[in-house]
Design a protein around this motif. Structure first.
Motif, mmCIF file in Angstrom:
data_model
loop_
_atom_site.group_PDB
_atom_site.id
_atom_site.type_symbol
_atom_site.label_atom_id
_atom_site.label_comp_id
_atom_site.label_asym_id
_atom_site.label_seq_id
_atom_site.Cartn_x
_atom_site.Cartn_y
_atom_site.Cartn_z
ATOM 1 N N SER A 2 36.197 31.000 54.117
ATOM 2 C CA SER A 2 34.748 31.080 53.951
ATOM 3 C C SER A 2 34.105 29.766 54.377
ATOM 4 N N SER A 3 32.780 29.753 54.437
ATOM 5 C CA SER A 3 32.046 28.616 54.957
ATOM 6 C C SER A 3 32.258 27.386 54.088
ATOM 7 N N ASN A 4 32.481 26.266 54.734
ATOM 8 C CA ASN A 4 32.664 24.974 54.094
ATOM 9 C C ASN A 4 32.296 23.969 55.166
ATOM 10 N N ALA A 5 31.000 23.682 55.279
ATOM 11 C CA ALA A 5 30.450 23.006 56.448
ATOM 12 C C ALA A 5 31.158 21.705 56.789
ATOM 13 N N GLN A 6 31.291 20.805 55.802
ATOM 14 C CA GLN A 6 31.902 19.516 56.114
ATOM 15 C C GLN A 6 33.377 19.653 56.454
ATOM 16 N N GLU A 46 34.900 22.313 57.708
ATOM 17 C CA GLU A 46 35.002 22.928 59.028
ATOM 18 C C GLU A 46 34.729 21.910 60.119
ATOM 19 N N SER A 47 33.736 21.059 59.886
ATOM 20 C CA SER A 47 33.399 20.031 60.872
ATOM 21 C C SER A 47 34.563 19.063 61.066
ATOM 22 N N GLN A 60 37.263 20.825 63.111
ATOM 23 C CA GLN A 60 36.907 20.912 64.527
ATOM 24 C C GLN A 60 37.130 19.583 65.231
ATOM 25 N N TRP A 88 37.464 13.142 59.101
ATOM 26 C CA TRP A 88 36.455 13.326 58.057
ATOM 27 C C TRP A 88 35.234 12.432 58.276
ATOM 28 N N ALA A 105 32.662 14.197 59.965
ATOM 29 C CA ALA A 105 31.947 15.141 59.105
ATOM 30 C C ALA A 105 31.045 14.411 58.106
ATOM 31 N N GLN A 164 40.687 25.341 51.382
ATOM 32 C CA GLN A 164 39.682 25.618 52.400
ATOM 33 C C GLN A 164 39.883 24.654 53.560
ATOM 34 N N THR A 198 34.657 14.872 49.234
ATOM 35 C CA THR A 198 33.233 15.185 49.075
ATOM 36 C C THR A 198 32.403 14.036 49.592
#
Length: 292
Positions: A176-180, A182-183, A186, A217, A220, A243, A291
């Motif tokens: 599921s979405s986890n913006a940071q 996922e960034s 990538q 990280w 991100a 995640q 975080t």
């Protein structure tokens, strides 16, 4: 006296002996890792060297296994050459005792030619064997001398109870979405193939394990500590909560979960491997979600 033994001994001396590969087991990495933790050092270089030696031992063993059938075939051919020589000589010897003028001289000449021919065949078979083994000898000469970046990914040391490691099956919420996160993933994927460099933090040039996750990280927007064992910031997460971007941390190594049952890590080179909890005997610290 007709000497048939010397040619047979000469041929027998050419028969290749069996290859016995006696290589002692490598010592455990645990003492070196414990010393590194005590001194506050990064044991990644030691584990990389351990991997290099392990890969080298496996390659030597593989090359030896390829050579064995060639040596056995050469041995059989040399035996056949000796047997043919002996059979032919036995057929010629009786003519030496015939009451015919010149029979003995003719028989000796034939035996001389037969001996020369058998030894020449044996030498040619050994020359052929040398040509067959040449590619394998070349491979052996390169073991331990090739650039580290060209070696296969590290060979991981199993734990004493490998069956205890959980089998990972991705579920829908784990992608599921986890913006940071996922960034960060990538960014990490853009560095696949980057060589391992101890202390490395430079994209496209070289990373060590913690330098790689710190850089990914950072892209991100999250700054991680420099050392692997210190990157346990953020919330600890359970195996079934993983995640994209979560860190997999050992004493002395760290990797990043990609969200699909694999991790991205700075081995040699940066690569994508199945999720695991073992890493060359290092203590597993757990999963952590950084975080911002």
């Amino acid at each position: 006296m007709i000497d048939l033994v010397s040619p047979l001994k000469a041929i027998d001396a050419l028969v290749p002996g069996p290859i016995e590969l006696a290589v002692s087991e490598l010592p455990s990495l645990s003492p070196a890792q414990e010393l590194a933790r005590t001194l506050g050092a990064d044991p990644t270089a030691v584990t990389a060297l351990y991997t290099l030696v392990t890969v080298g031992r496996e390659r030597v063993g593989s090359i030896v296994e390829e050579a064995k059938p060639l040596l056995l075939a050469a041995g059989r051919d040399l035996f056949d050459i000796g047997a043919d020589f002996l059979r032919s000589a036995i057929r010629i010897i009786p003519s030496m005792f015939l009451p015919i003028p010149g029979a003995r001289a003719k028989a000796l000449a034939e035996l001389s030619v037969l001996t020369f021919s058998a030894l020449a065949q044996a030498k040619q078979r050994i020359d052929n064997l040398a040509q067959e083994l040449a590619p394998l000898v070349l491979q052996l000469s390169k073991v331990g001398t090739e650039p580290v970046a060209e070696l296969p990914p590290p060979v991981l040391e199993p734990t004493a109870t490998p069956s205890a490691e959980p089998v990972f099956t991705p579920s829908s919420h784990e992608t599921s979405s986890n913006a940071q996160g996922e960034s960060a993933v990538q960014a990490a994927l853009t560095q696949l193939g980057t060589p391992y460099v101890w202390g490395g933090t430079t994209p496209g040039v070289g990373f060590d394990c913690s330098g790689f996750t710190q850089w990914a990280w950072r892209q991100a927007g999250v700054e991680l500590p420099r050392l692997a064992e210190e990157q346990t910031i953020g919330r600890p997460v359970a195996h079934n909560e993983l995640q994209a971007g979560d860190l997999v941390v050992w004493d002395g190594h760290v990797a990043m979960y990609d969200g699909n049952g694999h991790i991205i890590e700075a081995g040699d080179p940066v690569s994508r491997n199945p999720l695991r909890q073992t890493n060359m005997g290092m203590a597993f610290k757990g999963y952590y979600r950084p975080t911002g």
